[in-house]
Design a protein around this motif. Sequence first.
Motif, PDB file in Angstrom:
ATOM      1  N   SER A 122      25.606 -21.482  -5.622  1.00 26.80           N
ATOM      2  CA  SER A 122      26.920 -22.068  -5.870  1.00 26.80           C
ATOM      3  C   SER A 122      26.943 -22.803  -7.210  1.00 26.80           C
ATOM      4  N   GLY A 123      27.940 -22.512  -8.050  1.00 28.96           N
ATOM      5  CA  GLY A 123      28.100 -23.177  -9.329  1.00 28.96           C
ATOM      6  C   GLY A 123      27.348 -22.529 -10.472  1.00 28.96           C
ATOM      7  N   GLU A 124      26.543 -21.500 -10.212  1.00 32.11           N
ATOM      8  CA  GLU A 124      25.785 -20.858 -11.275  1.00 32.11           C
ATOM      9  C   GLU A 124      26.666 -19.941 -12.123  1.00 32.11           C
ATOM     10  N   THR A 125      26.332 -19.834 -13.393  1.00 27.31           N
ATOM     11  CA  THR A 125      26.984 -18.924 -14.324  1.00 27.31           C
ATOM     12  C   THR A 125      25.908 -18.067 -14.982  1.00 27.31           C
ATOM     13  N   LEU A 126      26.333 -16.980 -15.636  1.00 24.81           N
ATOM     14  CA  LEU A 126      25.356 -16.078 -16.234  1.00 24.81           C
ATOM     15  C   LEU A 126      24.529 -16.746 -17.328  1.00 24.81           C
ATOM     16  N   ASP A 127      25.144 -17.646 -18.097  1.00 29.04           N
ATOM     17  CA  ASP A 127      24.375 -18.286 -19.162  1.00 29.04           C
ATOM     18  C   ASP A 127      23.268 -19.179 -18.593  1.00 29.04           C
ATOM     19  N   ARG A 128      23.540 -19.824 -17.468  1.00 29.40           N
ATOM     20  CA  ARG A 128      22.506 -20.644 -16.839  1.00 29.40           C
ATOM     21  C   ARG A 128      21.371 -19.769 -16.299  1.00 29.40           C
ATOM     22  N   ILE A 129      21.734 -18.620 -15.735  1.00 22.91           N
ATOM     23  CA  ILE A 129      20.709 -17.711 -15.211  1.00 22.91           C
ATOM     24  C   ILE A 129      19.875 -17.146 -16.353  1.00 22.91           C
ATOM     25  N   ALA A 130      20.546 -16.812 -17.478  1.00 23.80           N
ATOM     26  CA  ALA A 130      19.826 -16.315 -18.654  1.00 23.80           C
ATOM     27  C   ALA A 130      18.850 -17.366 -19.171  1.00 23.80           C
ATOM     28  N   ALA A 131      19.280 -18.622 -19.190  1.00 22.73           N
ATOM     29  CA  ALA A 131      18.406 -19.693 -19.655  1.00 22.73           C
ATOM     30  C   ALA A 131      17.180 -19.831 -18.753  1.00 22.73           C
ATOM     31  N   ARG A 132      17.369 -19.612 -17.470  1.00 26.25           N
ATOM     32  CA  ARG A 132      16.259 -19.737 -16.520  1.00 26.25           C
ATOM     33  C   ARG A 132      15.217 -18.644 -16.733  1.00 26.25           C
ATOM     34  N   TYR A 133      15.675 -17.406 -16.913  1.00 30.46           N
ATOM     35  CA  TYR A 133      14.734 -16.284 -16.963  1.00 30.46           C
ATOM     36  C   TYR A 133      14.278 -15.936 -18.389  1.00 30.46           C
ATOM     37  N   TYR A 134      15.138 -16.200 -19.376  1.00 29.93           N
ATOM     38  CA  TYR A 134      14.816 -15.810 -20.746  1.00 29.93           C
ATOM     39  C   TYR A 134      14.597 -16.998 -21.671  1.00 29.93           C
ATOM     40  N   GLY A 135      14.900 -18.216 -21.177  1.00 28.68           N
ATOM     41  CA  GLY A 135      14.770 -19.387 -22.026  1.00 28.68           C
ATOM     42  C   GLY A 135      15.815 -19.455 -23.111  1.00 28.68           C
ATOM     43  N   ASP A 136      16.891 -18.678 -22.959  1.00 27.71           N
ATOM     44  CA  ASP A 136      17.935 -18.612 -23.977  1.00 27.71           C
ATOM     45  C   ASP A 136      19.266 -18.296 -23.287  1.00 27.71           C
TER      46      ASP A 136
END
Length: 219
Positions: free
Chosen positions: A172-186
Motif C-alpha cells: 500500500s502506498g508504493e509507486t514505481l519510482d520507490r520500487i526502482a530505488a529499492r531494487y536498482y538504487g536509482d
Amino acid sequence: MAAPEKAFLELEGGERIPCLYNPAELRLTRSNSWDATPRPGRPTPRLRFGGARPGVLEVSLFFDTTATGRSVAEHTGRVVEAMDIDPTLPGSDERAGDVRPPLVTFHWGEVHSFRSVIADLALAYTYFSPTGTPLRATLDLVLQQFEPEHAFGPQNPTSGTPQPHRVHRVQSGETLDRIAARYYGDATRWRPLAAANAVTDPLRLVPGTLLAVPGIEDL
C-alpha cells in the motif's frame, strides 16, 4: 519478522482466490513421449523423440472456518466454479461451441506455476456444525499445463513480459519510482519496470499486484 506469504489461485482476468492455509506439499510431474518401432531380426531400436506432454501440478488445499462458523463452501465454491465455462473469455464463440473455463495460475510467494486448466478436482467436507453447515474441507487439484512455460522457475507472473530475476508484491502506498530505488538504487529507473509490467500510471499501483523485476543487467 515478515509475515508469511499466503498462497492463492489467480484466474484468467485477474480474480484471485486466496488459500486459507498454505499447502504442505506441491507435486510437479512432467513427461516426454519417445517412439520406438521394433523390427524383426534387429537389435533394440533407436528412440525418437515424439514430443513433450503437458506438465501437471498437484496441490492439496485445506479450508477451515470453525472460528467464524460460516460455511467453508464460501471459499471452496469459488474454486469449483473455476471449472465452469466462461463465455466472456477472449476468443469465446458460443454459437460455434468454442467456449472454455478460465485458465488458472497458482502463486505462493516467489513460486508461480505455469498457466493451467483445472483437469481434476476432488472436494471433501470433513467437519460440520450441529446444523449441518460444512466448516472444514480438503480440496485436491490437478492443474494441467496450458502453454509452454517453466514451473517454479524465475518466470514472470504476468503474461507477455520478459523473464524477470525476481518478483515484487506491491504494498500500500508504493509507486514505481520507490520500487526502482529499492531494487536498482536509482528511482529514475522506473521506466523498465513500467514496460515489463504494462503499467500506464506509475503513481497508481494496486496493492497486492505482482510485478516482474528485470535484472539490472537487462536494463
